[in-house]
Each structure stands twice: as structure tokens, then as C-alpha cells.
Scaffold this motif. Structure first.
Motif, PDB file in Angstrom:
ATOM      1  N   GLN A 137      -8.243   2.010  -2.046  1.00  0.00           N
ATOM      2  CA  GLN A 137      -7.080   2.802  -2.881  1.00  0.00           C
ATOM      3  C   GLN A 137      -6.767   2.458  -4.179  1.00  0.00           C
ATOM      4  O   GLN A 137      -6.619   3.158  -5.234  1.00  0.00           O
ATOM      5  CB  GLN A 137      -5.786   2.338  -2.074  1.00  0.00           C
ATOM      6  CG  GLN A 137      -4.549   3.031  -2.533  1.00  0.00           C
ATOM      7  CD  GLN A 137      -3.379   2.205  -2.197  1.00  0.00           C
ATOM      8  OE1 GLN A 137      -3.279   1.293  -2.046  1.00  0.00           O
ATOM      9  NE2 GLN A 137      -2.556   2.941  -1.658  1.00  0.00           N
ATOM     10  N   GLN A 180      -0.993  -6.474   0.020  1.00  0.00           N
ATOM     11  CA  GLN A 180      -1.676  -5.869   1.104  1.00  0.00           C
ATOM     12  C   GLN A 180      -1.128  -6.253   2.217  1.00  0.00           C
ATOM     13  O   GLN A 180      -1.074  -7.374   2.401  1.00  0.00           O
ATOM     14  CB  GLN A 180      -3.004  -5.768   1.143  1.00  0.00           C
ATOM     15  CG  GLN A 180      -3.745  -5.291  -0.252  1.00  0.00           C
ATOM     16  CD  GLN A 180      -5.168  -5.551  -0.117  1.00  0.00           C
ATOM     17  OE1 GLN A 180      -6.152  -5.026   0.210  1.00  0.00           O
ATOM     18  NE2 GLN A 180      -5.693  -6.956  -0.621  1.00  0.00           N
ATOM     19  N   SER A 202       0.916   4.221  -2.783  1.00  0.00           N
ATOM     20  CA  SER A 202       0.486   5.674  -2.623  1.00  0.00           C
ATOM     21  C   SER A 202       1.511   6.633  -3.263  1.00  0.00           C
ATOM     22  O   SER A 202       1.131   7.689  -3.726  1.00  0.00           O
ATOM     23  CB  SER A 202       0.303   5.949  -0.963  1.00  0.00           C
ATOM     24  OG  SER A 202      -0.499   5.249  -0.451  1.00  0.00           O
ATOM     25  N   ASP A 252      -2.258 -10.319  -0.941  1.00  0.00           N
ATOM     26  CA  ASP A 252      -2.159  -9.936   0.523  1.00  0.00           C
ATOM     27  C   ASP A 252      -1.067 -11.051   1.211  1.00  0.00           C
ATOM     28  O   ASP A 252      -0.537 -11.732   0.689  1.00  0.00           O
ATOM     29  CB  ASP A 252      -3.405 -10.061   1.590  1.00  0.00           C
ATOM     30  CG  ASP A 252      -4.039 -11.367   1.417  1.00  0.00           C
ATOM     31  OD1 ASP A 252      -3.410 -12.309   1.804  1.00  0.00           O
ATOM     32  OD2 ASP A 252      -5.250 -11.270   1.371  1.00  0.00           O
ATOM     33  N   ASN A 307      -0.493  -5.117  -5.793  1.00  0.00           N
ATOM     34  CA  ASN A 307      -0.412  -4.711  -4.479  1.00  0.00           C
ATOM     35  C   ASN A 307      -0.632  -5.895  -3.587  1.00  0.00           C
ATOM     36  O   ASN A 307      -1.816  -6.581  -3.423  1.00  0.00           O
ATOM     37  CB  ASN A 307      -1.633  -3.729  -4.458  1.00  0.00           C
ATOM     38  CG  ASN A 307      -1.717  -3.089  -3.012  1.00  0.00           C
ATOM     39  OD1 ASN A 307      -1.057  -3.611  -1.844  1.00  0.00           O
ATOM     40  ND2 ASN A 307      -2.325  -2.162  -2.761  1.00  0.00           N
ATOM     41  N   GLY A 323       0.870  -1.342  -0.044  1.00  0.00           N
ATOM     42  CA  GLY A 323      -0.076   0.070   0.033  1.00  0.00           C
ATOM     43  C   GLY A 323       0.959   1.215  -0.134  1.00  0.00           C
ATOM     44  O   GLY A 323       0.584   2.224  -0.963  1.00  0.00           O
ATOM     45  N   ASP A 346      -6.780  -1.966   1.242  1.00  0.00           N
ATOM     46  CA  ASP A 346      -6.310  -1.347  -0.095  1.00  0.00           C
ATOM     47  C   ASP A 346      -7.218  -1.394  -1.113  1.00  0.00           C
ATOM     48  O   ASP A 346      -6.809  -0.869  -2.228  1.00  0.00           O
ATOM     49  CB  ASP A 346      -4.893  -1.762  -0.344  1.00  0.00           C
ATOM     50  CG  ASP A 346      -3.752  -1.398   0.476  1.00  0.00           C
ATOM     51  OD1 ASP A 346      -4.106  -0.572   1.455  1.00  0.00           O
ATOM     52  OD2 ASP A 346      -2.846  -1.682   0.507  1.00  0.00           O
TER      53      ASP A 346
END
Length: 352
Positions: free
Chosen positions: A61, A42, A20, A106, A40, A16, A58
Motif C-alpha cells: 500500500q 501498521q 486508504s 507498527d 503509517n 492503514g 501495508d
């Protein structure tokens, strides 16, 4: 981005915080309509958060994480095996629709080992070489078609070469400030995802095809949700489960499934938020205006146990409390954030 524009499909990965930092570049890829795959993996957040623990926080996001209207595709792998196949699907979608594609995994999936049948790579793999075939003329951003870039170096015989930038543009990529053209291009970028939604298969419902409760999940919660539905059915509950791999856009046809159940409960490893719903539940409620969608959420950094799901879905039912558990004896009754009144109430990681 440069690699993908050159004609090769680029794949990049982070968690994450790294995503960003690259939010502006992801918006650029949406505007320029560059095929790109972003993984991603997570973990608990925000910021450095719980860097070695699992979370599914996320999702918003991935869907909304950029300024302006910047459509992108979001997929979520359900298992280690699915990580392999969903990457191939992401590559197909990114190339066909010239769009960034997120693959959400994840910590649970990233650190897990699973055995599965060896894939037949000869049937799955495609030639990744750029197509440098000369074109008589070329418009990368036709209003009425899906964008398809040609690699730099491709000969355009009429001598009119397109531009590429993060500015709003016309069909040749030339910058424009036209309000009408911006509206048209915004709709063009949005509508290709609607077209994708038409070809996404509707996920199958496991268990009862109609009844009292439908469990809905995404990502690594697939196994516990499946087992929770199976165990509840064995206890006489009219329950089914459904797992989403395509989260943005959602597949057409889900709206025909919701009316068949009295309750729809998403099971998610993220916070319930200000309004009491997990991130997927928030998306589903916004999309379908279905008030019976609720959620069971948690943010303790650990994967869901079957017992936790059943306790959350069937509060007060005795069968959910009678499921045998192995390992350390339970030393607490509720880890919900609202029940932590002092430091003595905080349960150490892995206990219970």
C-alpha cells in the motif's frame, strides 16, 4: 499538503485504513511533487481488522497505494530509537527530492518503551523557516532538474509566477495534455528516486558474510531476526541477517550480496499471498529476478519469536525445537492458516 506547499514540512500519521482514505491526495502530492511525511502505524487488517495487534501488511500500500504512476519514498523504522532518526532522514529526503515520504512503523514499536542515548539536537535539527528570498525567475518543474518549490509570497522579479495543480503540467506548472511532455514528466518523477537510490548506504550483513542462509527483514522484526541468526550461528549454521530501512527505492548494491548465499529468506508479519511470498519477498523477487528468495510469514497479530523464525527457516532441524521458552505452555503445534480445520483449532490470542 497546503502546509508543505507554504514552505513548512508537514507530517501526518494514521494506520492503514486512514492511509486508504487519503490515497487520492497522496497521488496529488506525487504529481505536484510536494514534500510530505506520512507515518503509517501498521496493525492487523484489512478494514478494522485487528486494531490493537501488530502486522506488516501495508508495505505494498505504501509503495503502490495510489492510481497512476505516483513515485514516493518508503522507509521503515527498526526500533524505537530508529523512529527518531528515521524521521530526521525522512525530512531530509522529502525536502531534497520534493516527494512524499512514508515512514512505516507498527503497533509493536508504537506501544514499546526503549531507552537510548539522548541525541545532540544542536547537530541534528535544521531551521524549518521558509526561504522567501526574491528570485529573478523561477521554474518549479525543470525537466532536467529535481523540483524545488518556493513558498507562496516569494517575489519572482520577472513577474512569471508558477501554478500548482494535480494536472499534468509543463515546467511552469501550466496544465498540458501533451503526450510527449507527460512521458517526460513521468520519467522526471521516477528518475529522482533512482538518484536517491545512489546515495542510500548498503545495509550491513550481520553474522556470516557468505554462507547457506541470509535472513532479510524490515521494521520491528529486527530484534528477533538478529537473535535468530545469532542462535543459529551458535549451532553451526552458516547464516547472516540483513535489515532494510530503505524499502523504496532499494539501495544499490544489494545485488552483490544475494550471490553470496544459497538461500535468502525474508521474515515478515504479513500473508504469503496468492503466490506464496511475503510482501517484501515479492518486491525483491520482482526487482532482482532471484528465484532463491523465499519467505517466512505469519498473520496471528503477534510479534515474531526467535523460535518461530528458526522453525520456519530450518524446518525439521532439532535445534530449532529445543530453544527454551518461558511463559504459558504450548497448547498447539502449528498456527498456520492451512491447519485450522474448525473453530476448535483456533488458538486464543496470547496462548502458546
Amino acid at each position: 499538503l497546503g502546509c508543505s506547499y507554504s514552505g513548512y514540512l508537514a507530517v501526518t500519521g494514521s494506520a492503514g485504513p486512514g492511509i486508504s482514505l487519503k490515497a487520492e491526495a497522496i497521488g496529488w502530492a506525487s504529481m505536484a511533487e510536494i514534500p510530505l511525511i506520512i507515518c503509517n502505524i501498521q496493525r492487523g487488517g484489512p478494514s478494522t481488522g485487528l486494531p490493537t495487534n501488530v502486522e506488516q501488511s501495508d508495505l505494498h500500500q505504501a509503495i503502490f497505494g495510489s492510481h497512476g504512476d505516483s513515485p514516493r519514498v518508503v522507509l521503515a523504522a527498526a526500533s524505537v530509537e530508529d523512529c527518531f532518526y528515521i524521521a530526521i532522514e525522512a525530512a531530509r529526503i522529502a525536502r531534497k527530492y520534493s516527494t512524499p515520504v512514508f515512514i512505516l512503523s507498527d503497533t509493536s514499536l508504537a506501544t514499546r518503551i526503549e531507552a537510548f542515548d539522548e541525541p545532540d539536537l544542536s547537530k541534528l535539527m535544521v531551521d524549518p523557516k521558509p526561504d522567501l528570498t526574491p528570485r529573478q525567475t523561477f521554474k518549479p518543474y525543470p525537466i532536467d532538474q529535481i523540483t524545488q518549490h518556493v513558498p507562496p509570497g516569494t517575489r519572482i522579479l520577472d513577474g512569471k509566477y508558477p501554478l500548482l495543480a494535480g494536472l499534468e503540467h509543463d515546467e511552469m506548472g501550466h496544465p498540458t495534455g501533451s503526450p510527449k511532455l507527460h512521458m517526460a514528466m513521468t520519467a522526471k518523477r521516477r528518475n529522482k528516486l533512482r538518484k536517491l537510490a545512489e546515495e542510500i548506504p548498503v545495509p550491513e550483513v550481520y553474522g556470516d558474510q557468505e554462507g547457506d542462509t541470509l535472513l532479510v527483514g524490515w521494521g520491528s522484526t529486527y530484534g528477533p531476526i538478529h537473535d535468530a541468526a545469532k542462535m543459529a550461528r551458535e549451532q553451526g549454521e552458516k547464516i547472516g541477517s540483513l535489515h532494510l530501512r530503505h524499502i523504496h527505492p532499494l539501495p544499490n548494491g544489494l545485488e552483490k550480496i544475494w550471490p553470496k548465499f544459497k538461500r535468502i529468506v525474508t521474515v515478515e508479519m504479513n500473508d504469503q499471498g496468492l503466490y506464496g511470498f511475503g510482501q517484501l519477498a515479492t518486491i525483491l523477487r520482482a526487482r532482482y529476478c532471484e528465484q532463491k528468495i523465499e519467505s517466512v510469514t505469519k498473520t496471528d497479530g503477534l510479534t515474531f519469536r526467535v523460535k518461530e523464525i528458526l522453525d520456519g527457516v530450518f524446518k525439521g532441524r532439532p535445534f530449532a525445537r529445543n530453544i527454551p521458552r518461558d511463559g504459558t505452555a504450548t497448547v498447539h503445534t502449528d498456527t498456520g492458516a492451512e491447519n485450522v480445520k474448525s473453530l476448535r483449532d483456533v488458538v486464543p490470542q496470547g496462548v502458546g
